[in-house]
Design a protein around this motif. Sequence first.
Motif, PDB file in Angstrom:
ATOM      1  N   LEU A 163      -1.691  31.200  14.078  1.00 29.80           N
ATOM      2  CA  LEU A 163      -2.136  30.234  13.057  1.00 29.80           C
ATOM      3  C   LEU A 163      -3.550  30.529  12.565  1.00 29.80           C
ATOM      4  O   LEU A 163      -4.070  29.813  11.717  1.00 29.80           O
ATOM      5  N   GLY A 164      -4.178  31.578  13.112  1.00 28.93           N
ATOM      6  CA  GLY A 164      -5.497  31.956  12.618  1.00 28.93           C
ATOM      7  C   GLY A 164      -6.634  31.086  13.133  1.00 28.93           C
ATOM      8  O   GLY A 164      -7.691  31.020  12.507  1.00 28.93           O
ATOM      9  N   MET A 176      -1.066  29.608  -8.532  1.00 32.65           N
ATOM     10  CA  MET A 176       0.167  30.182  -7.974  1.00 32.65           C
ATOM     11  C   MET A 176       1.309  29.179  -8.116  1.00 32.65           C
ATOM     12  O   MET A 176       1.097  27.965  -8.185  1.00 32.65           O
ATOM     13  N   ARG A 177       2.559  29.683  -8.110  1.00 36.77           N
ATOM     14  CA  ARG A 177       3.739  28.817  -8.184  1.00 36.77           C
ATOM     15  C   ARG A 177       4.120  28.319  -6.787  1.00 36.77           C
ATOM     16  O   ARG A 177       3.627  28.835  -5.789  1.00 36.77           O
ATOM     17  N   LEU A 178       5.052  27.367  -6.762  1.00 36.97           N
ATOM     18  CA  LEU A 178       5.497  26.774  -5.494  1.00 36.97           C
ATOM     19  C   LEU A 178       5.964  27.850  -4.503  1.00 36.97           C
ATOM     20  O   LEU A 178       5.635  27.793  -3.312  1.00 36.97           O
ATOM     21  N   SER A 215       1.463  29.954   2.724  1.00 35.87           N
ATOM     22  CA  SER A 215       1.155  28.949   3.757  1.00 35.87           C
ATOM     23  C   SER A 215       2.117  29.037   4.926  1.00 35.87           C
ATOM     24  O   SER A 215       1.850  28.507   6.004  1.00 35.87           O
ATOM     25  N   GLY A 216       3.279  29.662   4.702  1.00 33.25           N
ATOM     26  CA  GLY A 216       4.307  29.686   5.746  1.00 33.25           C
ATOM     27  C   GLY A 216       5.050  28.369   5.875  1.00 33.25           C
ATOM     28  O   GLY A 216       5.818  28.152   6.813  1.00 33.25           O
ATOM     29  N   VAL A 217       4.845  27.454   4.897  1.00 32.59           N
ATOM     30  CA  VAL A 217       5.547  26.161   4.928  1.00 32.59           C
ATOM     31  C   VAL A 217       6.721  26.238   3.946  1.00 32.59           C
ATOM     32  O   VAL A 217       6.535  26.612   2.781  1.00 32.59           O
ATOM     33  N   PRO A 218       7.947  25.890   4.369  1.00 37.06           N
ATOM     34  CA  PRO A 218       9.116  25.983   3.477  1.00 37.06           C
ATOM     35  C   PRO A 218       8.925  25.132   2.212  1.00 37.06           C
ATOM     36  O   PRO A 218       8.272  24.085   2.269  1.00 37.06           O
ATOM     37  N   THR A 219       9.514  25.579   1.082  1.00 35.35           N
ATOM     38  CA  THR A 219       9.335  24.836  -0.171  1.00 35.35           C
ATOM     39  C   THR A 219       9.850  23.395  -0.038  1.00 35.35           C
ATOM     40  O   THR A 219       9.247  22.468  -0.590  1.00 35.35           O
ATOM     41  N   ALA A 220      10.957  23.183   0.673  1.00 35.24           N
ATOM     42  CA  ALA A 220      11.490  21.817   0.818  1.00 35.24           C
ATOM     43  C   ALA A 220      10.459  20.916   1.506  1.00 35.24           C
ATOM     44  O   ALA A 220      10.296  19.746   1.137  1.00 35.24           O
ATOM     45  N   ARG A 270      -5.267  22.159   1.851  1.00 37.56           N
ATOM     46  CA  ARG A 270      -4.752  20.827   2.173  1.00 37.56           C
ATOM     47  C   ARG A 270      -3.433  20.913   2.926  1.00 37.56           C
ATOM     48  O   ARG A 270      -3.173  20.142   3.854  1.00 37.56           O
ATOM     49  N   LEU A 271      -2.625  21.915   2.573  1.00 37.76           N
ATOM     50  CA  LEU A 271      -1.343  22.113   3.236  1.00 37.76           C
ATOM     51  C   LEU A 271      -1.541  22.425   4.719  1.00 37.76           C
ATOM     52  O   LEU A 271      -0.799  21.953   5.579  1.00 37.76           O
TER      53      LEU A 271
END
Lengths: 214, 214
Positions: free
Chosen positions: A145-146, B1-3, B10-15, B46-47
């Motif tokens: 996670l850095g 950047m786009r979604l 970020s490594g966070v899924p779009t959903a 923020r993510l």
Amino acid sequence: MRLAELSARSGVPTATIKFYLREGLLPSGERISATQADYGGEHLHRLRLVRALIQVGRMPVATAREVLAAVDDTELDQHSRLGIAAWSLPGPAQGPNPGEEDDAATQTARQEIDGLLEHLGWEEFGPGTPAYETLLHAVATLIRLGYPCEAPHLRRLAQIAAQVAEADLDLLEGLPSEVEQVEASVALTVLYEPVLLSLRRLAQAEESARRFGG
Amino acid sequence: MRLAELSARSGVPTATIKFYLREGLLPSGERISATQADYGGEHLHRLRLVRALIQVGRMPVATAREVLAAVDDTELDQHSRLGIAAWSLPGPAQGPNPGEEDDAATQTARQEIDGLLEHLGWEEFGPGTPAYETLLHAVATLIRLGYPCEAPHLRRLAQIAAQVAEADLDLLEGLPSEVEQVEASVALTVLYEPVLLSLRRLAQAEESARRFGG
């Protein structure tokens, strides 16, 4: 005493005691009729140990049976008994996610931890023990996670952990018998974990007030 | 950047990102067409904070929303921001069993802890905070099971915990921005818990070898 009294005095339900008897974790009582057996103080003590291993320490039944065999082995010294119990205790956190068991972060973490243990001269619990594997995957998660997790910081934490271990062993040495020490070593290791973690959070709030407070 | 890129970076899924947007945990991107929005570096940061609060810190969504409001409140100083995040972090262990919330052991534990905090002059986190309640129920469990848990031992552990908190805050102060510090305060508090607990277990084995070894 009868089964009902053993249950009342230990606080363990009779169904659970019967399960422990069936699994060979608790020796049979002295048979006094076709349906009744008599239990003594040694059953009460052993019940507390079994509960410490299985309920408090979340140890699998088969592992608990091995630990009990070590406790009963009169050839072993107290260090070996304590070591076998502690070695077998499941780690304090979940294992790695699928696919992360041996990724680049885990390999970096392994090098860092092996260097740390060598620096400290700690050689009792190596790879394969739940404590080592938990440390490995916690450090790998920080790297993945850095977040900062450098060797000097880990050394500082390890030296603080050594002070906790001294306090833990002082508490243990105050107990009267060797069987009680083995039982308590498992129970106190687990039961003091939330004590330590919540004291750390309370201390963080004080330290934050000192540094950032108005 | 786009979604899609925000998700990849970020490594966070779009959903999951869409869920955070719907719940107001992540500000909307700049709308560039009827179906597309543009996201910037502040969304990426923020993510990471939202993920630290919810996934790492297991914080309920409504609580995370309150913490984020505090982070964005320019009237607050950094101590208050860190305090609100730490105060809201769920405790490191489960709460009490039904019927044990206010039994005799809990009352004894409450007296002991209040005496401890007064002795130490710790007054940032009192009753009602997850850290205090976790400590209360951990000490009550030790008392209920008849394990040693006297005031001098708790004081000794609290002083060791204060050293951990110093190391924690040193790590935090090394980070470049205030938002990163708030994010990391939550993430590092939680992510270093298994590090501390496993280092303690490794240290216990060394200390046991020193005292009981042949």
